[in-house]
Design a protein around this motif. Structure first.
Motif, PDB file in Angstrom:
ATOM      1  N   TYR A 116       0.212 -18.082 -25.773  1.00 15.98           N
ATOM      2  CA  TYR A 116      -0.296 -16.742 -26.092  1.00 15.98           C
ATOM      3  C   TYR A 116      -0.625 -16.631 -27.575  1.00 15.98           C
ATOM      4  CZ  TYR A 116       0.965 -14.587 -21.564  1.00 15.98           C
ATOM      5  OH  TYR A 116       1.043 -14.223 -20.248  1.00 15.98           O
ATOM      6  N   ASP A 117       0.293 -17.127 -28.413  1.00 12.77           N
ATOM      7  CA  ASP A 117       0.063 -17.059 -29.861  1.00 12.77           C
ATOM      8  C   ASP A 117      -1.173 -17.857 -30.255  1.00 12.77           C
ATOM      9  OD1 ASP A 117       2.286 -15.467 -30.128  1.00 12.77           O
ATOM     10  OD2 ASP A 117       3.619 -17.103 -30.734  1.00 12.77           O
ATOM     11  N   ARG A 118      -1.322 -19.025 -29.670  1.00  7.56           N
ATOM     12  CA  ARG A 118      -2.494 -19.849 -29.971  1.00  7.56           C
ATOM     13  C   ARG A 118      -3.773 -19.200 -29.448  1.00  7.56           C
ATOM     14  NH1 ARG A 118      -1.828 -25.748 -27.932  1.00  7.56           N
ATOM     15  NH2 ARG A 118      -4.025 -25.701 -28.610  1.00  7.56           N
TER      16      ARG A 118
ATOM     17  N   GLU B  54      -0.287  -3.859 -24.318  1.00  6.39           N
ATOM     18  CA  GLU B  54      -1.399  -3.446 -25.176  1.00  6.39           C
ATOM     19  C   GLU B  54      -2.389  -2.592 -24.390  1.00  6.39           C
ATOM     20  OE1 GLU B  54      -1.040  -7.430 -28.009  1.00  6.39           O
ATOM     21  OE2 GLU B  54      -2.751  -7.197 -26.675  1.00  6.39           O
ATOM     22  N   TRP B  55      -2.317  -2.661 -23.079  1.00  6.02           N
ATOM     23  CA  TRP B  55      -3.027  -1.739 -22.199  1.00  6.02           C
ATOM     24  C   TRP B  55      -1.990  -0.811 -21.577  1.00  6.02           C
ATOM     25  CZ3 TRP B  55      -6.144  -6.048 -19.251  1.00  6.02           C
ATOM     26  CH2 TRP B  55      -7.156  -6.516 -20.088  1.00  6.02           C
ATOM     27  N   GLU B  56      -2.380   0.387 -21.274  1.00  9.65           N
ATOM     28  CA  GLU B  56      -1.426   1.354 -20.711  1.00  9.65           C
ATOM     29  C   GLU B  56      -1.021   0.949 -19.293  1.00  9.65           C
ATOM     30  OE1 GLU B  56      -2.855   5.329 -20.868  1.00  9.65           O
ATOM     31  OE2 GLU B  56      -3.130   5.340 -23.035  1.00  9.65           O
ATOM     32  N   GLY B  57       0.219   1.298 -18.947  1.00  9.64           N
ATOM     33  CA  GLY B  57       0.635   1.220 -17.554  1.00  9.64           C
ATOM     34  C   GLY B  57       1.349  -0.037 -17.124  1.00  9.64           C
ATOM     35  N   THR B  58       1.783  -0.888 -18.053  1.00 12.86           N
ATOM     36  CA  THR B  58       2.511  -2.083 -17.632  1.00 12.86           C
ATOM     37  C   THR B  58       3.854  -1.695 -17.023  1.00 12.86           C
ATOM     38  OG1 THR B  58       1.484  -3.403 -19.368  1.00 12.86           O
ATOM     39  CG2 THR B  58       3.482  -4.287 -18.373  1.00 12.86           C
ATOM     40  N   ILE B  59       4.135  -2.277 -15.862  1.00 11.86           N
ATOM     41  CA  ILE B  59       5.413  -2.067 -15.179  1.00 11.86           C
ATOM     42  C   ILE B  59       6.253  -3.327 -15.379  1.00 11.86           C
ATOM     43  CG2 ILE B  59       6.531  -1.402 -13.016  1.00 11.86           C
ATOM     44  CD1 ILE B  59       3.692  -0.618 -12.002  1.00 11.86           C
ATOM     45  N   PHE B  60       7.463  -3.164 -15.852  1.00 12.11           N
ATOM     46  CA  PHE B  60       8.355  -4.307 -16.084  1.00 12.11           C
ATOM     47  C   PHE B  60       9.461  -4.342 -15.048  1.00 12.11           C
ATOM     48  CE2 PHE B  60       6.435  -3.449 -20.248  1.00 12.11           C
ATOM     49  CZ  PHE B  60       6.010  -4.719 -20.603  1.00 12.11           C
ATOM     50  N   PRO B  61       9.950  -5.538 -14.689  1.00 13.13           N
ATOM     51  CA  PRO B  61       9.488  -6.839 -15.180  1.00 13.13           C
ATOM     52  C   PRO B  61       8.111  -7.188 -14.640  1.00 13.13           C
ATOM     53  CG  PRO B  61      11.163  -7.140 -13.485  1.00 13.13           C
ATOM     54  CD  PRO B  61      11.110  -5.668 -13.766  1.00 13.13           C
TER      55      PRO B  61
ATOM     56  N   ALA C  48       7.937  -5.446 -23.400  1.00 13.11           N
ATOM     57  CA  ALA C  48       6.741  -5.814 -24.152  1.00 13.11           C
ATOM     58  C   ALA C  48       7.062  -6.594 -25.421  1.00 13.11           C
ATOM     59  CB  ALA C  48       5.954  -4.553 -24.508  1.00 13.11           C
ATOM     60  N   ASP C  49       8.246  -6.367 -25.991  1.00 11.92           N
ATOM     61  CA  ASP C  49       8.589  -7.008 -27.262  1.00 11.92           C
ATOM     62  C   ASP C  49       9.529  -8.197 -27.088  1.00 11.92           C
ATOM     63  OD1 ASP C  49      10.767  -5.533 -26.436  1.00 11.92           O
ATOM     64  OD2 ASP C  49      11.153  -4.604 -28.385  1.00 11.92           O
TER      65      ASP C  49
ATOM     66  N   HIS D  36      -6.607 -13.800 -21.152  1.00 16.96           N
ATOM     67  CA  HIS D  36      -6.241 -12.853 -22.202  1.00 16.96           C
ATOM     68  C   HIS D  36      -5.669 -11.566 -21.607  1.00 16.96           C
ATOM     69  CE1 HIS D  36      -7.141 -13.363 -26.604  1.00 16.96           C
ATOM     70  NE2 HIS D  36      -6.460 -12.247 -26.606  1.00 16.96           N
ATOM     71  N   SER D  37      -6.084 -11.215 -20.400  1.00 17.65           N
ATOM     72  CA  SER D  37      -5.541 -10.029 -19.733  1.00 17.65           C
ATOM     73  C   SER D  37      -4.039 -10.158 -19.512  1.00 17.65           C
ATOM     74  CB  SER D  37      -6.229  -9.817 -18.382  1.00 17.65           C
ATOM     75  OG  SER D  37      -7.613  -9.653 -18.534  1.00 17.65           O
ATOM     76  N   ASP D  38      -3.572 -11.384 -19.279  1.00 14.38           N
ATOM     77  CA  ASP D  38      -2.134 -11.612 -19.094  1.00 14.38           C
ATOM     78  C   ASP D  38      -1.374 -11.180 -20.347  1.00 14.38           C
ATOM     79  OD1 ASP D  38      -3.109 -12.850 -16.824  1.00 14.38           O
ATOM     80  OD2 ASP D  38      -2.564 -14.878 -17.454  1.00 14.38           O
ATOM     81  N   LEU D  39      -1.869 -11.615 -21.489  1.00 11.70           N
ATOM     82  CA  LEU D  39      -1.233 -11.293 -22.767  1.00 11.70           C
ATOM     83  C   LEU D  39      -1.260  -9.786 -23.017  1.00 11.70           C
ATOM     84  CD1 LEU D  39      -1.846 -13.216 -26.088  1.00 11.70           C
ATOM     85  CD2 LEU D  39      -1.900 -10.740 -26.028  1.00 11.70           C
ATOM     86  N   HIS D  40      -2.435  -9.171 -22.824  1.00  9.12           N
ATOM     87  CA  HIS D  40      -2.547  -7.724 -23.046  1.00  9.12           C
ATOM     88  C   HIS D  40      -1.553  -6.965 -22.176  1.00  9.12           C
ATOM     89  CE1 HIS D  40      -5.942  -7.941 -25.676  1.00  9.12           C
ATOM     90  NE2 HIS D  40      -6.794  -8.358 -24.760  1.00  9.12           N
ATOM     91  N   THR D  41      -1.376  -7.417 -20.934  1.00 10.68           N
ATOM     92  CA  THR D  41      -0.514  -6.684 -20.009  1.00 10.68           C
ATOM     93  C   THR D  41       0.957  -6.852 -20.364  1.00 10.68           C
ATOM     94  OG1 THR D  41      -2.155  -6.966 -18.246  1.00 10.68           O
ATOM     95  CG2 THR D  41       0.070  -6.337 -17.581  1.00 10.68           C
ATOM     96  N   VAL D  42       1.416  -8.087 -20.554  1.00  7.44           N
ATOM     97  CA  VAL D  42       2.849  -8.277 -20.797  1.00  7.44           C
ATOM     98  C   VAL D  42       3.271  -7.709 -22.144  1.00  7.44           C
ATOM     99  CG1 VAL D  42       2.996 -10.288 -19.295  1.00  7.44           C
ATOM    100  CG2 VAL D  42       2.645 -10.616 -21.744  1.00  7.44           C
ATOM    101  N   ARG D  43       2.358  -7.626 -23.098  1.00  9.64           N
ATOM    102  CA  ARG D  43       2.697  -7.030 -24.390  1.00  9.64           C
ATOM    103  C   ARG D  43       2.367  -5.537 -24.436  1.00  9.64           C
ATOM    104  NH1 ARG D  43       1.304 -12.024 -28.624  1.00  9.64           N
ATOM    105  NH2 ARG D  43       2.932 -13.389 -27.804  1.00  9.64           N
TER     106      ARG D  43
END
Length: 351
Positions: free
Chosen positions: A329-331, A50-57, A11-12, A41-48
């Motif tokens: 994402y930042d923009r 910010e929503w629970e349950g992201t599986i990496f990679p 996430a970081d 925006h969901s892409d950003l929330h997920t990879v960072r």
């Protein structure tokens, strides 16, 4: 065979190139070479995370346009070379009440998201459209009828388009109706275009005077700066329906006050923190409603794509290479885009 993709290992950490594999094409599958993928925006929330349950990679992306490169033996609706789309879902149970009614987004067992959703195939969860190729069950593949030169701008219709089209259709937007669209961003700009095309008197709400002309250019009949109490007061009790696309916590009372008796305020943005509790009296004394809506079913998404093709509607986009995704994402967080980023998937070959 390994294909190139772009995603996050944590996430970081910035997104980076990676190799992934897709399942072999099964009897009911469609293999798609991805040409464009919108950035939600969901892409950003997920990879960072910010929503629970992201599986990496994690490989995000659920606004996909591409060409069919292979089909399974039981597939009859699609053939190689066709332009198709994939949105937010790649599966559902197909046997609950919601699925039986063509409302797979409300599947009682949970739909299978295009990324970060559990599946039996390796690696055990779905990997999305920031990649060169995807394999999808044919029930979740959509026909694209827009001309070739519009295909990049079609990609955001697969999420932003259907997220706004579905509630507008459900609440019978059309001639003789006064409809408000709150927020002029990735979702809101599509809401304005669609409500206008459906024949409604369309009023755009923005917090920024600087967006007034932009909203008129998108098709709004009127524009209201919501921070201006006098402008808001002029519209009290006059709206049949208001679609609120804003994903930040804010006061809903200022919009419910604008509804007619039996009017509805529909929310499609999910705020990080809850909205302040609405004033119940405003609802009771006008039989008004606050509702919500989630994307749309596959049949309705196809209907939306056909409607947009017929009316020449696409998203307003800025094309980027995949290596620019973190900057995008930042923009996006700064609302510095008009109104949707789209990845040129050909750029994946360079990473």
């Amino acid at each position: 065979m390994a294909i190139k993709a772009y995603g996050a290992f944590a996430a970081d950490k910035p997104l980076q190139a990676m190799d992934i594999t897709r399942r072999a094409v099964g009897p009911h599958d469609v293999q798609i070479e991805i040409a464009y993928c919108g950035v939600c925006h969901s892409d950003l929330h997920t990879v960072r995370s910010e929503w629970e349950g992201t599986i990496f990679p994690c490989v995000p992306g659920h606004e996909i346009v591409g060409r069919v490169s292979a089909v399974g033996g039981q597939v009859s609706r699609f053939k190689e070379g066709e332009v198709v789309g994939v949105g937010c879902m790649v599966g559902s149970c197909k046997h609950c009440h919601a699925c039986d009614e063509g409302l797979e987004q409300y599947c009682e067992h949970g739909f299978t998201g295009t990324y970060n959703a559990p599946i039996e195939d390796a690696p055990g969860y779905t990997l999305g459209g920031y990649s060169q190729r995807i394999v999808v069950n044919d029930n979740f593949v959509l026909k694209i009828r827009h001309p070739e030169e519009q295909l990049a701008a079609v990609a955001p219709l697969l999420c932003a388009g259907i997220t706004t089209y579905s509630p507008l259709r459900h609440w019978n937007t059309g001639p003789g109706k006064k409809v408000g669209i709150v927020g002029i961003g990735g979702l809101g700009h599509m809401g304005v275009k669609l409500a206008h095309a459906m024949g409604a008197h369309t009023v755009a709400f923005t917090t920024s005077e600087a967006k007034r002309q932009d909203a008129l250019d998108l098709g709004a009949d009127e524009v209201v700066v919501s921070r201006n109490p006098e402008e808001m007061a002029k519209h009290a009790g006059s709206f049949d329906f208001i679609l609120n696309t804003v994903a930040a916590s804010h006061n809903l009372d200022v919009f419910t006050a604008l509804l007619k008796r039996d009017g509805t305020l529909c929310l499609v943005g999910v705020p990080e923190h809850p909205h302040p509790a609405p004033t119940v009296g405003t609802l009771i004394f006008g039989r008004k409603a606050i509702a919500g809506s989630l994307i749309g079913g596959i049949a309705e998404t196809q209907e939306m794509l056909d409607f947009c093709a017929e009316h020449g509607i696409v998203a307003d986009i800025e094309m980027i290479d995949i290596a620019q995704i973190d900057e995008a994402y930042d923009r996006m967080q700064r609302s510095d885009v008009k109104y949707r980023f789209v990845i040129d998937s050909a750029s994946l070959a360079k990473v």
